[in-house]
Enzyme design. Structure first.
Site, PDB file in Angstrom:
ATOM      1  N   ASP A   2       0.837  -1.196   0.000  1.00  0.00           N
ATOM      2  CA  ASP A   2       0.000   0.000   0.000  1.00  0.00           C
ATOM      3  C   ASP A   2       0.876   1.251   0.000  1.00  0.00           C
ATOM      4  OD1 ASP A   2      -2.036   1.783   0.177  1.00  0.00           O
ATOM      5  OD2 ASP A   2      -2.655   1.252   2.209  1.00  0.00           O
ATOM      6  N   ILE A   3       0.580   2.172  -0.896  1.00  0.00           N
ATOM      7  CA  ILE A   3       1.304   3.437  -0.972  1.00  0.00           C
ATOM      8  C   ILE A   3       0.418   4.596  -0.510  1.00  0.00           C
ATOM      9  CG2 ILE A   3       2.456   5.088  -2.498  1.00  0.00           C
ATOM     10  CD1 ILE A   3       4.027   2.537  -2.000  1.00  0.00           C
ATOM     11  N   LYS A  14       1.756  14.598  10.069  1.00  0.00           N
ATOM     12  CA  LYS A  14       2.613  15.781   9.935  1.00  0.00           C
ATOM     13  C   LYS A  14       1.833  17.046  10.280  1.00  0.00           C
ATOM     14  CE  LYS A  14       5.138  18.532   6.538  1.00  0.00           C
ATOM     15  NZ  LYS A  14       5.485  18.706   5.105  1.00  0.00           N
ATOM     16  N   ARG A  92       6.289  -6.841  35.298  1.00  0.00           N
ATOM     17  CA  ARG A  92       6.300  -6.358  36.685  1.00  0.00           C
ATOM     18  C   ARG A  92       7.293  -5.220  36.891  1.00  0.00           C
ATOM     19  NH1 ARG A  92       7.428 -10.693  40.929  1.00  0.00           N
ATOM     20  NH2 ARG A  92       8.886 -11.469  39.375  1.00  0.00           N
ATOM     21  N   TYR A  93       8.499  -5.390  36.381  1.00  0.00           N
ATOM     22  CA  TYR A  93       9.521  -4.345  36.466  1.00  0.00           C
ATOM     23  C   TYR A  93      10.636  -4.695  35.493  1.00  0.00           C
ATOM     24  CZ  TYR A  93      11.607  -7.787  39.670  1.00  0.00           C
ATOM     25  OH  TYR A  93      12.093  -8.936  40.231  1.00  0.00           O
ATOM     26  N   HIS A 154      20.385 -16.689  36.436  1.00  0.00           N
ATOM     27  CA  HIS A 154      21.029 -15.466  35.971  1.00  0.00           C
ATOM     28  C   HIS A 154      21.663 -15.663  34.595  1.00  0.00           C
ATOM     29  CE1 HIS A 154      20.057 -13.984  39.843  1.00  0.00           C
ATOM     30  NE2 HIS A 154      21.047 -14.546  40.494  1.00  0.00           N
ATOM     31  N   GLY A 183      15.726 -21.370  42.944  1.00  0.00           N
ATOM     32  CA  GLY A 183      15.154 -20.130  42.430  1.00  0.00           C
ATOM     33  C   GLY A 183      15.453 -19.879  40.973  1.00  0.00           C
TER      34      GLY A 183
END
Length: 229
Positions: A2-3, A14, A92-93, A154, A183
């Site tokens: 698509d153009i 713009k 979560r972070y 880790h 863990g």
């Protein structure tokens, strides 16, 4: 390809000082509410800029897909590389608790791969580090054709075990470093069996990742507090 559509969207973005450009249906209600409350001519400059930025991002993502499609048989590294992504959800972070992070799926021809294709059961929240470690564990497990269990902490493998017997593969992986495995992330490149869940016992993992689970195995894993499956 698509153009005309992208050209009109870019032109509208713009000129956002005088045009409201919408490319995401989830924005319709908020914009309509603002128009109804203050009138189309008084829609805030902040809203217009936000929508314009989203419009340019939308067109850029489309262009990146076209570029990927056209160079599918080109094995040279492109001089300029545009990568489009679609937001899946926030996490979560980030790498540290005070940082923000989000998961995007890569916009590319073909099926969705990587973390964008993962399903987290029970919608238990994942952190950036959860995704990072799980990606390392899953990638390592996928390097083996035979049944393999990988334990990562880790981003580093604590152990890798291979065996036709899944429980034995797990014990071999755990034996690599049973202390550091606490863990960690456990990745299996086969459907997880109830027998393996029984072998895990009370050992603490943050994540178990696999292509599938026996019904009883999944039910047992989801009963565990703070475990993401």
């Amino acid at each position: 390809i698509d153009i005309g559509g992208p050209a009109m969207v870019r032109a509208a973005a713009k000129n956002h000082a005088g045009v409201i450009v919408l490319v995401d249906p989830t924005d319709y209600d908020a914009v309509l509410a603002e128009i109804e409350s203050v009138g189309a001519g008084a829609v805030s400059a902040e809203t217009r800029r936000r929508l314009a930025a989203k419009a340019f991002g939308h067109v850029a993502a489309y262009d990146s897909l076209v570029a990927q499609y056209l160079r599918v048989d080109d094995h040279e590294f492109p001089h300029r590389l545009a990568i489009g992504g679609e937001l899946l959800h926030n996490v979560r972070y980030g790498e540290n608790p005070h940082q923000r992070a989000a998961v995007y799926k890569l916009l590319a021809p073909g099926p969705v791969v990587g973390v964008g294709s993962w399903h987290v059961h029970d919608d238990r929240e994942m952190s950036y580090n959860n995704y990072l470690d799980a990606t390392a564990a899953w990638g390592c497990a996928q390097d083996f054709a035979g049944q393999t269990v990988v334990i990562v902490k880790h981003t580093l493998p604590c152990g890798v075990g291979a065996s036709d017997d899944q429980v034995e593969a797990y014990h071999r992986a755990l034996a690599g470093d049973p202390v550091s495995a606490f863990g960690g992330i456990c990745a299996v490149n086969r459907v997880v069996t109830s027998a393996m869940v029984g072998a895990i016992g009370k050992h603490r993992f943050d994540i178990v990742i696999a292509p599938g689970y026996e019904d009883a195995a999944l039910a047992s894993l989801l009963k565990r507090k703070n475990l993401r499956v």
